[in-house]
Write a protein that holds these residues in place. Structure first.
Motif, PDB file in Angstrom:
ATOM      1  N   UNK A  59       0.801  -1.215   0.000  1.00 30.96           N
ATOM      2  CA  UNK A  59       0.000   0.000   0.000  1.00 30.96           C
ATOM      3  C   UNK A  59       0.836   1.267   0.000  1.00 30.96           C
ATOM      4  N   UNK A  60       0.202   2.344  -0.389  1.00 35.65           N
ATOM      5  CA  UNK A  60       0.840   3.654  -0.474  1.00 35.65           C
ATOM      6  C   UNK A  60       1.381   4.110   0.875  1.00 35.65           C
ATOM      7  N   UNK A  61       0.608   3.917   1.936  1.00 35.11           N
ATOM      8  CA  UNK A  61       1.022   4.393   3.257  1.00 35.11           C
ATOM      9  C   UNK A  61       2.349   3.766   3.662  1.00 35.11           C
ATOM     10  N   UNK A  62       2.475   2.453   3.485  1.00 35.91           N
ATOM     11  CA  UNK A  62       3.723   1.770   3.844  1.00 35.91           C
ATOM     12  C   UNK A  62       4.872   2.248   2.967  1.00 35.91           C
ATOM     13  N   UNK A  63       4.639   2.327   1.680  1.00 43.70           N
ATOM     14  CA  UNK A  63       5.716   2.718   0.753  1.00 43.70           C
ATOM     15  C   UNK A  63       6.216   4.126   1.027  1.00 43.70           C
ATOM     16  N   UNK A  64       5.370   4.991   1.585  1.00 51.92           N
ATOM     17  CA  UNK A  64       5.770   6.368   1.865  1.00 51.92           C
ATOM     18  C   UNK A  64       6.484   6.535   3.200  1.00 51.92           C
ATOM     19  N   UNK A  68      13.923   4.084   7.707  1.00 53.57           N
ATOM     20  CA  UNK A  68      14.253   3.708   9.087  1.00 53.57           C
ATOM     21  C   UNK A  68      13.036   3.161   9.833  1.00 53.57           C
ATOM     22  N   UNK A  69      11.822   3.579   9.439  1.00 53.00           N
ATOM     23  CA  UNK A  69      10.621   3.019  10.074  1.00 53.00           C
ATOM     24  C   UNK A  69      10.327   1.614   9.558  1.00 53.00           C
ATOM     25  N   UNK A  70      10.707   1.322   8.335  1.00 53.20           N
ATOM     26  CA  UNK A  70      10.450  -0.002   7.755  1.00 53.20           C
ATOM     27  C   UNK A  70      11.544  -1.003   8.114  1.00 53.20           C
ATOM     28  N   UNK A  71      12.723  -0.506   8.463  1.00 52.85           N
ATOM     29  CA  UNK A  71      13.856  -1.394   8.751  1.00 52.85           C
ATOM     30  C   UNK A  71      13.624  -2.161  10.058  1.00 52.85           C
ATOM     31  N   UNK A  72      14.096  -3.392  10.083  1.00 49.83           N
ATOM     32  CA  UNK A  72      14.040  -4.227  11.293  1.00 49.83           C
ATOM     33  C   UNK A  72      12.645  -4.302  11.895  1.00 49.83           C
ATOM     34  N   UNK A  73      11.647  -4.502  11.049  1.00 51.39           N
ATOM     35  CA  UNK A  73      10.258  -4.590  11.512  1.00 51.39           C
ATOM     36  C   UNK A  73      10.102  -5.805  12.424  1.00 51.39           C
TER      37      UNK A  73
END
Length: 114
Positions: A59-64, A68-73
């Motif tokens: 989704x757009x929200x995740x891709x934006x 650093x927020x997506x790393x090491x989820x």
């Protein structure tokens, strides 16, 4: 009672709602954006469906999100992100007879309501 969780402008939500209505299934709609996401419900969804399955990475929200927020989820990070950005929760989540179901396919719903 059956509850569908999601956002109303999602195409998959529209298809699922149409299926429920065509099959005379009474349901309540919970709009993540208007009604919010309860931390206890989200933890239950994580426990039943797996947090990895609930994060909509397409989704757009995740891709934006910044990298650093997506790393090491991990689960705590995902819980905080989904509380802050409920549009990132894959849709729909359907609660029926005490169980949660993720996504929509007509055959899946036929099995749930048979």
């Amino acid at each position: 009672m059956t509850t569908m969780y999601g956002i109303p402008n999602c195409d998959t939500i529209k298809k699922a709602r149409k299926w429920l209505e065509a099959n005379d299934v009474a349901f309540q709609f919970h709009d993540y954006r208007k009604d919010g996401v309860d931390a206890d419900w989200l933890q239950q969804a994580f426990d039943e469906l797996g947090w990895e399955n609930l994060v909509n990475k397409r989704g757009t929200t995740y891709r934006q999100l910044p990298e650093e927020q997506k790393a090491d989820m991990d689960q705590p990070k995902a819980l905080a992100l989904l509380r802050e950005h409920p549009a990132m929760i894959k849709r729909p989540v359907l609660e029926h007879n005490g169980s949660l179901h993720l996504g929509f396919k007509p055959g899946q719903y036929e099995d749930i309501f048979s």
